[in-house]
Design a protein around this motif. Structure first.
Motif, PDB file in Angstrom:
ATOM      1  N   UNK A 242      48.196  89.208   5.883  1.00 22.34           N
ATOM      2  CA  UNK A 242      48.280  90.664   5.762  1.00 22.34           C
ATOM      3  C   UNK A 242      46.965  91.315   6.201  1.00 22.34           C
ATOM      4  N   UNK A 243      45.861  90.666   5.844  1.00 28.89           N
ATOM      5  CA  UNK A 243      44.533  91.197   6.180  1.00 28.89           C
ATOM      6  C   UNK A 243      44.398  91.451   7.688  1.00 28.89           C
ATOM      7  N   UNK A 244      44.951  90.535   8.497  1.00 26.84           N
ATOM      8  CA  UNK A 244      44.826  90.664   9.957  1.00 26.84           C
ATOM      9  C   UNK A 244      45.429  91.978  10.465  1.00 26.84           C
ATOM     10  N   UNK A 245      46.499  92.416   9.808  1.00 28.19           N
ATOM     11  CA  UNK A 245      47.153  93.669  10.229  1.00 28.19           C
ATOM     12  C   UNK A 245      46.148  94.820  10.119  1.00 28.19           C
ATOM     13  N   UNK A 246      45.439  94.849   8.985  1.00 30.49           N
ATOM     14  CA  UNK A 246      44.466  95.918   8.750  1.00 30.49           C
ATOM     15  C   UNK A 246      43.270  95.838   9.685  1.00 30.49           C
ATOM     16  N   UNK A 247      42.816  94.603   9.944  1.00 24.84           N
ATOM     17  CA  UNK A 247      41.662  94.444  10.842  1.00 24.84           C
ATOM     18  C   UNK A 247      42.022  94.994  12.222  1.00 24.84           C
ATOM     19  N   UNK A 248      43.243  94.692  12.668  1.00 24.32           N
ATOM     20  CA  UNK A 248      43.661  95.160  14.003  1.00 24.32           C
ATOM     21  C   UNK A 248      44.004  96.658  13.999  1.00 24.32           C
ATOM     22  N   UNK A 249      44.499  97.128  12.863  1.00 19.72           N
ATOM     23  CA  UNK A 249      44.852  98.551  12.747  1.00 19.72           C
ATOM     24  C   UNK A 249      43.610  99.448  12.895  1.00 19.72           C
ATOM     25  N   UNK A 250      42.515  99.040  12.269  1.00 22.03           N
ATOM     26  CA  UNK A 250      41.313  99.897  12.229  1.00 22.03           C
ATOM     27  C   UNK A 250      40.158  99.410  13.087  1.00 22.03           C
ATOM     28  N   UNK A 251      40.208  98.129  13.496  1.00 21.77           N
ATOM     29  CA  UNK A 251      39.078  97.546  14.216  1.00 21.77           C
ATOM     30  C   UNK A 251      37.857  97.389  13.317  1.00 21.77           C
ATOM     31  N   UNK A 252      38.094  97.275  12.015  1.00 27.17           N
ATOM     32  CA  UNK A 252      36.988  97.108  11.058  1.00 27.17           C
ATOM     33  C   UNK A 252      37.382  96.106   9.976  1.00 27.17           C
ATOM     34  N   UNK A 253      36.376  95.513   9.346  1.00 31.33           N
ATOM     35  CA  UNK A 253      36.607  94.690   8.149  1.00 31.33           C
ATOM     36  C   UNK A 253      35.303  94.605   7.376  1.00 31.33           C
ATOM     37  N   UNK A 254      35.380  94.101   6.148  1.00 31.93           N
ATOM     38  CA  UNK A 254      34.163  93.879   5.368  1.00 31.93           C
ATOM     39  C   UNK A 254      34.067  92.411   4.992  1.00 31.93           C
TER      40      UNK A 254
END
Ligand code: FMN
Length: 193
Positions: free
Chosen positions: A55-67
């Motif tokens: 699921x995390x990968x979806x967010x990383x690709x959605x925003x181009x950011x992660x922590x």
């Protein structure tokens, strides 16, 4: 001397454990990750390998950011929970209290002693290399900002003896040990002028 030929694997002892944070549809999600590595210091770059279906990968690709959040023993239970349960089946947005930095979309854990706010600069689908159907996605992130409270610092830099983090090996979390020898120093014993 007998060296046994053992099953090949990407063994590393010990492995770090970090919590990767990403926003999915505006909500924070976290996954613990051991496949993490420093890549460069100037500019500061870090790589993480997260399985494509997470699921995390979806967010990383959605925003181009992660922590990247370094956990302390205090949050070991929440850390492990996030590795057992996917954000696809359970809402993990309430597991940790979060804050946001400059990038606005990389959720960071208040209770984690060290937080790195990252912008994706390169993504590599490892399955393309191996020819597999699915595999890990390697994200290289530029660390735009790093955050830590004063109690975890010595002369402005994170101090491993104060952070109380842990490592991972053989399906077990391990305490960080004691200092052993000075780096860039102990090896000098073998130098001849
Ligand atoms: C200690 C530990 C280390 C892990 N390391 C990784 C890793 O390096 N890469 C990865 O893709 N998953 C890793 N996982 C598995 C994910 O954390 C797990 O599948 C998680 O539930 C995915 O969450 P998500 O679907 O909400 O993103 C690890 C889990 C644990 C408990």
């Amino acid at each position: 001397m007998t060296k046994n030929k053992i099953k090949s694997s990407s063994y590393l002892f010990p492995r770090p454990v970090v919590l990767i944070g990403a926003n999915i549809s505006g909500k924070p999600n976290f996954e613990p990750l051991a496949y993490v590595s420093s890549v460069e210091d100037k500019p500061p770059l870090i790589s993480i390998a997260s399985y494509e279906t997470h699921f995390t990968n979806i967010g990383i690709k959605e925003n181009g950011t992660f922590s990247v959040n370094t956990p302390s023993e205090e949050i070991i239970v929440g850390t492990d929970y996030c590795g057992i349960v996917s954000g696809k089946e359970a809402d993990k947005s309430e597991v940790f209290d979060v804050f946001y930095g400059e990038l606005k979309t990389a959720p960071m854990i208040i209770k984690a002693p060290l937080n790195l706010e990252c912008k994706v600069i390169k993504t590599l689908a490892i399955k393309d290399i191996t020819g597999g159907e699915i595999g890990h996605e390697l994200f290289i992130g530029e660390i735009v900002n790093a955050y830590a409270e004063e109690e975890y610092l010595t002369e402005g830099a994170p101090d491993i003896s104060k952070i109380n983090t842990f490592t991972y090996a053989m399906k077990q979390y391990w305490k960080v040990g004691k200092p052993l020898a000075k780096a860039w120093e102990v090896g000098k014993k073998l130098m001849t002028d």
